[in-house]
Design a protein around this motif. Structure first.
Motif, PDB file in Angstrom:
ATOM      1  N   ARG A 173       2.443   2.900   3.105  1.00 33.83           N
ATOM      2  CA  ARG A 173       3.569   2.147   2.261  1.00 33.83           C
ATOM      3  C   ARG A 173       3.256   2.656   0.868  1.00 33.83           C
ATOM      4  NH1 ARG A 173       2.489  -3.946   1.783  1.00 33.83           N
ATOM      5  NH2 ARG A 173       4.629  -4.205   0.821  1.00 33.83           N
ATOM      6  N   ARG A 174       2.459   3.386   0.405  1.00 34.51           N
ATOM      7  CA  ARG A 174       2.209   4.290  -0.351  1.00 34.51           C
ATOM      8  C   ARG A 174       3.281   5.720  -0.656  1.00 34.51           C
ATOM      9  NH1 ARG A 174      -0.667   8.291  -1.700  1.00 34.51           N
ATOM     10  NH2 ARG A 174      -1.570   8.364  -0.146  1.00 34.51           N
ATOM     11  N   ARG A 175       2.871   6.131   0.570  1.00 41.50           N
ATOM     12  CA  ARG A 175       3.462   7.380   0.860  1.00 41.50           C
ATOM     13  C   ARG A 175       5.118   6.954   1.042  1.00 41.50           C
ATOM     14  NH1 ARG A 175       1.440   8.443   6.649  1.00 41.50           N
ATOM     15  NH2 ARG A 175      -0.856   8.310   5.451  1.00 41.50           N
ATOM     16  N   ASN A 176       5.764   6.033   1.652  1.00 42.06           N
ATOM     17  CA  ASN A 176       6.973   5.847   1.542  1.00 42.06           C
ATOM     18  C   ASN A 176       7.252   5.893   0.308  1.00 42.06           C
ATOM     19  OD1 ASN A 176       7.271   5.876   4.056  1.00 42.06           O
ATOM     20  ND2 ASN A 176       6.972   3.548   4.227  1.00 42.06           N
ATOM     21  N   LEU A 177       6.572   4.762  -0.929  1.00 42.94           N
ATOM     22  CA  LEU A 177       7.042   4.737  -1.987  1.00 42.94           C
ATOM     23  C   LEU A 177       7.129   5.945  -3.021  1.00 42.94           C
ATOM     24  CD1 LEU A 177       7.429   2.809  -4.883  1.00 42.94           C
ATOM     25  CD2 LEU A 177       5.091   1.894  -4.792  1.00 42.94           C
ATOM     26  N   GLN A 178       6.252   6.707  -2.810  1.00 42.25           N
ATOM     27  CA  GLN A 178       6.202   7.985  -2.929  1.00 42.25           C
ATOM     28  C   GLN A 178       6.637   9.603  -2.810  1.00 42.25           C
ATOM     29  OE1 GLN A 178       2.451  10.191  -2.326  1.00 42.25           O
ATOM     30  NE2 GLN A 178       1.233   9.438  -4.438  1.00 42.25           N
ATOM     31  N   ASP A 215      -1.334  -0.284   7.057  1.00 44.09           N
ATOM     32  CA  ASP A 215      -0.268  -0.043   6.187  1.00 44.09           C
ATOM     33  C   ASP A 215      -0.591   0.240   4.650  1.00 44.09           C
ATOM     34  OD1 ASP A 215      -0.226  -1.242   8.975  1.00 44.09           O
ATOM     35  OD2 ASP A 215      -0.705  -3.616   7.671  1.00 44.09           O
ATOM     36  N   LEU A 216      -1.266   0.004   4.548  1.00 44.91           N
ATOM     37  CA  LEU A 216      -1.318   0.403   1.924  1.00 44.91           C
ATOM     38  C   LEU A 216      -0.979   1.840   2.539  1.00 44.91           C
ATOM     39  CD1 LEU A 216      -4.122  -1.630   1.246  1.00 44.91           C
ATOM     40  CD2 LEU A 216      -1.503  -2.019   0.905  1.00 44.91           C
ATOM     41  N   GLU A 217      -1.742   2.883   3.505  1.00 48.33           N
ATOM     42  CA  GLU A 217      -1.625   4.034   2.955  1.00 48.33           C
ATOM     43  C   GLU A 217       0.643   4.733   3.605  1.00 48.33           C
ATOM     44  OE1 GLU A 217      -1.929   8.160   2.219  1.00 48.33           O
ATOM     45  OE2 GLU A 217      -3.493   6.389   2.171  1.00 48.33           O
TER      46      GLU A 217
END
Length: 139
Positions: free
Chosen positions: A31-36, A27-29
């Motif tokens: 979210r991190r990709r979406n934010l990037q 889930d964190l990964e």
């Protein structure tokens, strides 16, 4: 929250992590990709005023120097013309005074044109036009 966006509410049937428990690494990964991706789109849409690696003054400083030099050029030309007229005609100091004011007004007009507050001059755009030429020319 951005205007028009719906608040972040979990969909029905999704598991909400309890207080104190950590979210799953996947889930964190995600979210991190979406934010990037969002940051990359935002940064590409935003145009920087001063590029990295670009040498020279920032945009605002360059514009200030340009405007001041245009104003000074008008005043200096007015003073030189005024002094020249005074020398030739012997009308000291009237030529200087009149052409100083004309140079000042020309400098202000140049600044206003550069900023965009006044439309650029249309003199000489299409050449001089005469009334007896053109589409309504008498035959």
């Amino acid at each position: 929250m951005a205007k028009g966006d719906k608040p972040d509410k979990p969909e029905r049937g999704t598991r909400i992590p309890e207080q104190g428990s950590s979210p799953e690494p996947s889930d964190l990964e995600i979210r991190r990709r979406n934010l990037q991706e969002k940051l990359a789109r935002y940064n590409s849409a935003k145009k920087p005023d001063h590029e990295e690696g670009e040498s020279g003054p920032p945009k605002g400083m360059a514009q200030a120097i340009r405007l001041s030099s245009e104003f000074l050029a008008g005043v200096v030309v007015g003073v030189i013309l005024g002094l020249g007229i005074d020398q030739l005609a012997g009308t000291s100091p009237w030529g200087l005074i009149i052409f100083l004011f004309l140079g000042f007004s020309a400098g202000v007009l140049n600044i206003l044109r550069s900023v965009g507050a006044v439309a650029p001059s249309q003199i000489g755009k299409n050449g001089a036009s005469r009334q007896d030429e053109g589409p309504n020319k008498p035959e």
